[in-house]
Design a protein around this motif. Structure first.
Motif, PDB file in Angstrom:
ATOM      1  N   UNK A 153       0.820  -1.221   0.000  1.00 35.20           N
ATOM      2  CA  UNK A 153       0.000   0.000   0.000  1.00 35.20           C
ATOM      3  C   UNK A 153       0.852   1.268   0.000  1.00 35.20           C
ATOM      4  N   UNK A 154       2.013   1.222   0.637  1.00 37.91           N
ATOM      5  CA  UNK A 154       2.841   2.431   0.705  1.00 37.91           C
ATOM      6  C   UNK A 154       3.494   2.780  -0.629  1.00 37.91           C
ATOM      7  N   UNK A 155       3.328   1.923  -1.617  1.00 36.27           N
ATOM      8  CA  UNK A 155       3.863   2.204  -2.957  1.00 36.27           C
ATOM      9  C   UNK A 155       2.798   2.778  -3.888  1.00 36.27           C
ATOM     10  N   UNK A 156       1.552   2.856  -3.436  1.00 39.86           N
ATOM     11  CA  UNK A 156       0.443   3.352  -4.261  1.00 39.86           C
ATOM     12  C   UNK A 156       0.289   4.857  -4.048  1.00 39.86           C
ATOM     13  N   UNK A 157       0.317   5.598  -5.141  1.00 45.03           N
ATOM     14  CA  UNK A 157       0.116   7.044  -5.103  1.00 45.03           C
ATOM     15  C   UNK A 157      -1.166   7.373  -5.849  1.00 45.03           C
ATOM     16  N   UNK A 158      -1.993   8.224  -5.246  1.00 44.86           N
ATOM     17  CA  UNK A 158      -3.247   8.637  -5.885  1.00 44.86           C
ATOM     18  C   UNK A 158      -3.278  10.159  -5.925  1.00 44.86           C
ATOM     19  N   UNK A 159      -3.546  10.683  -7.108  1.00 46.43           N
ATOM     20  CA  UNK A 159      -3.672  12.126  -7.305  1.00 46.43           C
ATOM     21  C   UNK A 159      -5.127  12.421  -7.627  1.00 46.43           C
ATOM     22  N   UNK A 160      -5.750  13.295  -6.843  1.00 47.14           N
ATOM     23  CA  UNK A 160      -7.146  13.681  -7.083  1.00 47.14           C
ATOM     24  C   UNK A 160      -7.144  15.073  -7.692  1.00 47.14           C
ATOM     25  N   UNK A 161      -7.845  15.199  -8.795  1.00 43.31           N
ATOM     26  CA  UNK A 161      -7.980  16.506  -9.450  1.00 43.31           C
ATOM     27  C   UNK A 161      -9.450  16.882  -9.471  1.00 43.31           C
ATOM     28  N   UNK A 162      -9.788  17.874  -8.657  1.00 40.33           N
ATOM     29  CA  UNK A 162     -11.158  18.386  -8.649  1.00 40.33           C
ATOM     30  C   UNK A 162     -11.326  19.357  -9.805  1.00 40.33           C
ATOM     31  N   UNK A 163     -12.362  19.136 -10.574  1.00 44.96           N
ATOM     32  CA  UNK A 163     -12.608  19.948 -11.748  1.00 44.96           C
ATOM     33  C   UNK A 163     -13.841  20.822 -11.538  1.00 44.96           C
ATOM     34  N   UNK A 164     -13.715  22.077 -11.857  1.00 47.35           N
ATOM     35  CA  UNK A 164     -14.844  22.991 -11.781  1.00 47.35           C
ATOM     36  C   UNK A 164     -15.918  22.553 -12.772  1.00 47.35           C
ATOM     37  N   UNK A 165     -17.169  22.693 -12.377  1.00 47.95           N
ATOM     38  CA  UNK A 165     -18.271  22.292 -13.258  1.00 47.95           C
ATOM     39  C   UNK A 165     -18.338  23.136 -14.527  1.00 47.95           C
ATOM     40  N   UNK A 166     -17.703  24.279 -14.504  1.00 45.93           N
ATOM     41  CA  UNK A 166     -17.685  25.104 -15.720  1.00 45.93           C
ATOM     42  C   UNK A 166     -16.609  24.640 -16.698  1.00 45.93           C
ATOM     43  N   UNK A 167     -15.790  23.696 -16.290  1.00 44.16           N
ATOM     44  CA  UNK A 167     -14.731  23.171 -17.147  1.00 44.16           C
ATOM     45  C   UNK A 167     -14.994  21.745 -17.604  1.00 44.16           C
ATOM     46  N   UNK A 198     -20.729  17.567 -21.225  1.00 46.74           N
ATOM     47  CA  UNK A 198     -21.156  16.281 -21.766  1.00 46.74           C
ATOM     48  C   UNK A 198     -22.343  16.557 -22.672  1.00 46.74           C
ATOM     49  N   UNK A 199     -22.323  15.957 -23.826  1.00 44.67           N
ATOM     50  CA  UNK A 199     -23.398  16.113 -24.811  1.00 44.67           C
ATOM     51  C   UNK A 199     -23.635  17.579 -25.156  1.00 44.67           C
ATOM     52  N   UNK A 200     -22.537  18.347 -25.219  1.00 46.81           N
ATOM     53  CA  UNK A 200     -22.639  19.745 -25.649  1.00 46.81           C
ATOM     54  C   UNK A 200     -23.138  20.713 -24.592  1.00 46.81           C
ATOM     55  N   UNK A 201     -23.223  20.290 -23.343  1.00 45.34           N
ATOM     56  CA  UNK A 201     -23.676  21.185 -22.275  1.00 45.34           C
ATOM     57  C   UNK A 201     -22.703  21.164 -21.120  1.00 45.34           C
ATOM     58  N   UNK A 202     -22.399  22.353 -20.610  1.00 40.79           N
ATOM     59  CA  UNK A 202     -21.530  22.457 -19.450  1.00 40.79           C
ATOM     60  C   UNK A 202     -22.248  21.905 -18.225  1.00 40.79           C
ATOM     61  N   UNK A 203     -21.473  21.253 -17.364  1.00 37.06           N
ATOM     62  CA  UNK A 203     -22.071  20.675 -16.140  1.00 37.06           C
ATOM     63  C   UNK A 203     -22.687  21.761 -15.266  1.00 37.06           C
ATOM     64  N   UNK A 204     -22.138  22.969 -15.275  1.00 34.57           N
ATOM     65  CA  UNK A 204     -22.676  24.052 -14.448  1.00 34.57           C
ATOM     66  C   UNK A 204     -24.034  24.534 -14.962  1.00 34.57           C
ATOM     67  N   UNK A 205     -24.393  24.206 -16.189  1.00 36.69           N
ATOM     68  CA  UNK A 205     -25.671  24.636 -16.769  1.00 36.69           C
ATOM     69  C   UNK A 205     -26.760  23.575 -16.596  1.00 36.69           C
ATOM     70  N   UNK A 206     -26.451  22.506 -15.976  1.00 41.67           N
ATOM     71  CA  UNK A 206     -27.448  21.431 -15.830  1.00 41.67           C
ATOM     72  C   UNK A 206     -27.978  21.365 -14.433  1.00 41.67           C
TER      73      UNK A 206
END
Length: 61
Positions: A36-50, A53-61
């Motif tokens: 387990x000490x060899x496993x690295x996890x990087x979390x990238x939080x993405x803004x809903x305006x970035x 899906x299907x031509x619509x921004x997540x912030x507009x849904x």
């Protein structure tokens, strides 16, 4: 040394992120047989305006 990058929309709680990294680490340890000490996890939080899906921004849904 496995490195996992997780990209997800912002808004998940710290408790949910803790659980997710614990479960992902367990899965990698089990499937690859690495410590387990060899496993690295990087979390990238993405803004809903970035994210769209299907031509619509997540912030507009």
């Amino acid at each position: 040394m496995p490195i996992v990058q997780v990209e997800m929309l912002e808004g998940h709680t710290l408790a949910k992120k803790r659980l997710m990294v614990e479960k992902v680490t367990e899965a990698i340890v089990e499937s690859l047989g690495v410590p387990a000490d060899k496993v690295t996890i990087i979390i990238r939080d993405m803004s809903k305006e970035n994210f769209s899906k299907a031509g619509k921004l997540a912030c507009d849904q």
